[in-house]
Design a protein around this motif. Structure first.
Motif, PDB file in Angstrom:
ATOM      1  N   LEU A  65      13.642  23.966   8.505  1.00  0.00           N
ATOM      2  CA  LEU A  65      14.103  25.091   7.744  1.00  0.00           C
ATOM      3  C   LEU A  65      15.581  25.472   7.858  1.00  0.00           C
ATOM      4  N   ALA A  66      16.080  25.693   6.805  1.00  0.00           N
ATOM      5  CA  ALA A  66      17.629  26.248   7.044  1.00  0.00           C
ATOM      6  C   ALA A  66      17.656  27.426   7.721  1.00  0.00           C
ATOM      7  N   ALA A  67      16.700  28.466   7.553  1.00  0.00           N
ATOM      8  CA  ALA A  67      16.523  29.637   8.445  1.00  0.00           C
ATOM      9  C   ALA A  67      15.082  29.736   8.825  1.00  0.00           C
ATOM     10  N   SER A  68      14.539  29.991   9.836  1.00  0.00           N
ATOM     11  CA  SER A  68      13.152  30.304  10.300  1.00  0.00           C
ATOM     12  C   SER A  68      12.735  31.477   9.632  1.00  0.00           C
ATOM     13  N   VAL A 116       9.390  27.416  11.156  1.00  0.00           N
ATOM     14  CA  VAL A 116      10.412  26.737  11.330  1.00  0.00           C
ATOM     15  C   VAL A 116      10.726  25.554  10.749  1.00  0.00           C
ATOM     16  N   GLY A 117       9.894  24.825  10.072  1.00  0.00           N
ATOM     17  CA  GLY A 117       9.862  23.668   9.412  1.00  0.00           C
ATOM     18  C   GLY A 117       8.480  23.192   8.744  1.00  0.00           C
ATOM     19  N   ALA A 118       8.735  22.139   7.970  1.00  0.00           N
ATOM     20  CA  ALA A 118       7.524  21.652   7.320  1.00  0.00           C
ATOM     21  C   ALA A 118       7.602  20.143   7.276  1.00  0.00           C
ATOM     22  N   GLU A 119       6.211  19.749   7.120  1.00  0.00           N
ATOM     23  CA  GLU A 119       5.912  18.259   7.183  1.00  0.00           C
ATOM     24  C   GLU A 119       5.028  17.612   6.293  1.00  0.00           C
ATOM     25  N   ILE A 120       5.356  16.412   5.829  1.00  0.00           N
ATOM     26  CA  ILE A 120       4.589  15.864   4.501  1.00  0.00           C
ATOM     27  C   ILE A 120       3.714  14.653   5.204  1.00  0.00           C
ATOM     28  N   TRP A 121       2.466  14.989   4.668  1.00  0.00           N
ATOM     29  CA  TRP A 121       1.168  14.214   5.431  1.00  0.00           C
ATOM     30  C   TRP A 121       0.445  13.573   3.974  1.00  0.00           C
ATOM     31  N   ASP A 122      -0.149  12.345   4.248  1.00  0.00           N
ATOM     32  CA  ASP A 122      -0.814  12.035   3.175  1.00  0.00           C
ATOM     33  C   ASP A 122      -2.375  12.447   3.562  1.00  0.00           C
ATOM     34  N   SER A 123      -3.336  12.007   2.583  1.00  0.00           N
ATOM     35  CA  SER A 123      -4.621  12.572   2.660  1.00  0.00           C
ATOM     36  C   SER A 123      -5.799  11.503   2.947  1.00  0.00           C
ATOM     37  N   ALA A 124      -5.115  10.544   3.837  1.00  0.00           N
ATOM     38  CA  ALA A 124      -6.074   9.351   4.507  1.00  0.00           C
ATOM     39  C   ALA A 124      -7.097  10.293   5.462  1.00  0.00           C
ATOM     40  N   GLY A 125      -8.254   9.451   5.547  1.00  0.00           N
ATOM     41  CA  GLY A 125      -9.326   9.921   6.525  1.00  0.00           C
ATOM     42  C   GLY A 125      -8.387  10.388   7.765  1.00  0.00           C
ATOM     43  N   SER A 126      -7.717   9.626   8.233  1.00  0.00           N
ATOM     44  CA  SER A 126      -6.724  10.053   9.482  1.00  0.00           C
ATOM     45  C   SER A 126      -5.440  10.379   8.983  1.00  0.00           C
ATOM     46  N   PRO A 127      -4.805  11.241   8.715  1.00  0.00           N
ATOM     47  CA  PRO A 127      -3.580  11.569   7.545  1.00  0.00           C
ATOM     48  C   PRO A 127      -2.545  11.000   8.424  1.00  0.00           C
ATOM     49  N   VAL A 128      -1.666  10.602   7.776  1.00  0.00           N
ATOM     50  CA  VAL A 128      -0.172   9.990   8.268  1.00  0.00           C
ATOM     51  C   VAL A 128       0.677  10.937   7.766  1.00  0.00           C
ATOM     52  N   THR A 140       0.967  -1.129   0.069  1.00  0.00           N
ATOM     53  CA  THR A 140      -0.017  -0.044  -0.101  1.00  0.00           C
ATOM     54  C   THR A 140       0.920   1.257   0.003  1.00  0.00           C
ATOM     55  N   ALA A 141       0.437   2.054  -0.893  1.00  0.00           N
ATOM     56  CA  ALA A 141       1.087   3.475  -0.834  1.00  0.00           C
ATOM     57  C   ALA A 141       0.271   4.349  -0.242  1.00  0.00           C
ATOM     58  N   PRO A 142       0.825   5.555   0.142  1.00  0.00           N
ATOM     59  CA  PRO A 142       0.229   6.804   0.954  1.00  0.00           C
ATOM     60  C   PRO A 142      -0.951   6.947   0.043  1.00  0.00           C
ATOM     61  N   THR A 143      -2.064   7.543   0.772  1.00  0.00           N
ATOM     62  CA  THR A 143      -3.235   8.138   0.296  1.00  0.00           C
ATOM     63  C   THR A 143      -2.712   9.593  -0.464  1.00  0.00           C
ATOM     64  N   THR A 144      -2.999   9.698  -1.799  1.00  0.00           N
ATOM     65  CA  THR A 144      -2.731  10.832  -2.395  1.00  0.00           C
ATOM     66  C   THR A 144      -3.849  11.832  -2.448  1.00  0.00           C
ATOM     67  N   PRO A 145      -3.691  13.153  -2.637  1.00  0.00           N
ATOM     68  CA  PRO A 145      -2.395  13.763  -2.796  1.00  0.00           C
ATOM     69  C   PRO A 145      -1.564  13.979  -1.571  1.00  0.00           C
ATOM     70  N   LEU A 146      -0.490  13.910  -1.549  1.00  0.00           N
ATOM     71  CA  LEU A 146       0.447  14.243  -0.178  1.00  0.00           C
ATOM     72  C   LEU A 146       0.374  15.739  -0.084  1.00  0.00           C
ATOM     73  N   LYS A 147       0.403  15.987   1.255  1.00  0.00           N
ATOM     74  CA  LYS A 147       0.282  17.430   1.508  1.00  0.00           C
ATOM     75  C   LYS A 147       1.438  17.929   2.314  1.00  0.00           C
ATOM     76  N   VAL A 148       1.680  19.438   2.453  1.00  0.00           N
ATOM     77  CA  VAL A 148       2.776  20.065   2.989  1.00  0.00           C
ATOM     78  C   VAL A 148       2.173  20.819   3.973  1.00  0.00           C
ATOM     79  N   ALA A 149       2.660  20.679   5.155  1.00  0.00           N
ATOM     80  CA  ALA A 149       2.022  21.433   6.273  1.00  0.00           C
ATOM     81  C   ALA A 149       3.355  22.207   6.904  1.00  0.00           C
ATOM     82  N   LEU A 150       3.219  23.380   7.269  1.00  0.00           N
ATOM     83  CA  LEU A 150       4.104  24.299   7.717  1.00  0.00           C
ATOM     84  C   LEU A 150       4.067  24.031   9.261  1.00  0.00           C
ATOM     85  N   VAL A 151       5.321  24.230  10.216  1.00  0.00           N
ATOM     86  CA  VAL A 151       5.071  24.171  11.423  1.00  0.00           C
ATOM     87  C   VAL A 151       5.901  25.188  12.250  1.00  0.00           C
TER      88      VAL A 151
END
Length: 127
Positions: free
Chosen positions: A103-106, A84-96, A23-34
């Motif tokens: 980031l190199a610089a906040s 200060v950073g980013a995360e990649i999540w999938d689009s599942a009902g309960s995202p993973v 199984t692959a991640p549920t697409t689309p993958l999403k980028v979150a900022l943190v």
């Protein structure tokens, strides 16, 4: 990027390589900022407010164990915060969550600012 895969992503990659899962991640993958970076086992503190939403990630097939975003990622109408950073999540009902980066610089955002990660600026590698 060295070892920025979450424990979940590491286990899924190994399971795939060993033939234990397909199984692959549920697409689309999403980028979150943190505003606080997570770890292998815990998510960071995601930006909230303003017009902020996670952005879809597109990337080409990996070459030599690495890939990156193929299009600019642009957030407009940001709330006041320090990214200060980013995360990649999938689009599942309960995202993973699979990847976390510092980031190199906040960057301190004012209300209404734009935050951009240029194409190729978010590189994910397995080494």
């Amino acid at each position: 990027m060295a070892d920025n895969l979450t424990n979940t992503a590491e286990n899924r990659a190994l399971d795939f390589l060993m033939g234990n899962a397909t199984t692959a991640p549920t697409t689309p993958l999403k980028v979150a900022l943190v505003t606080a970076v997570g770890s292998d086992s815990a998510a960071g503190t995601e930006v909230t407010g303003g017009s902020y939403v996670r952005k879809n990630l597109t990337s080409p097939a990996a070459v030599n164990g690495a890939t990156s975003n193929s299009a600019d990622l642009v957030w407009t109408g940001m709330p006041a915060c320090t990214v200060v950073g980013a995360e990649i999540w999938d689009s599942a009902g309960s995202p993973v969550r699979s990847v976390y980066v510092t980031l190199a610089a906040s960057r301190t955002m004012l209300v209404g600012d734009e935050f951009k990660i240029l194409a190729g600026g978010l590189t994910i590698a397995i080494s």
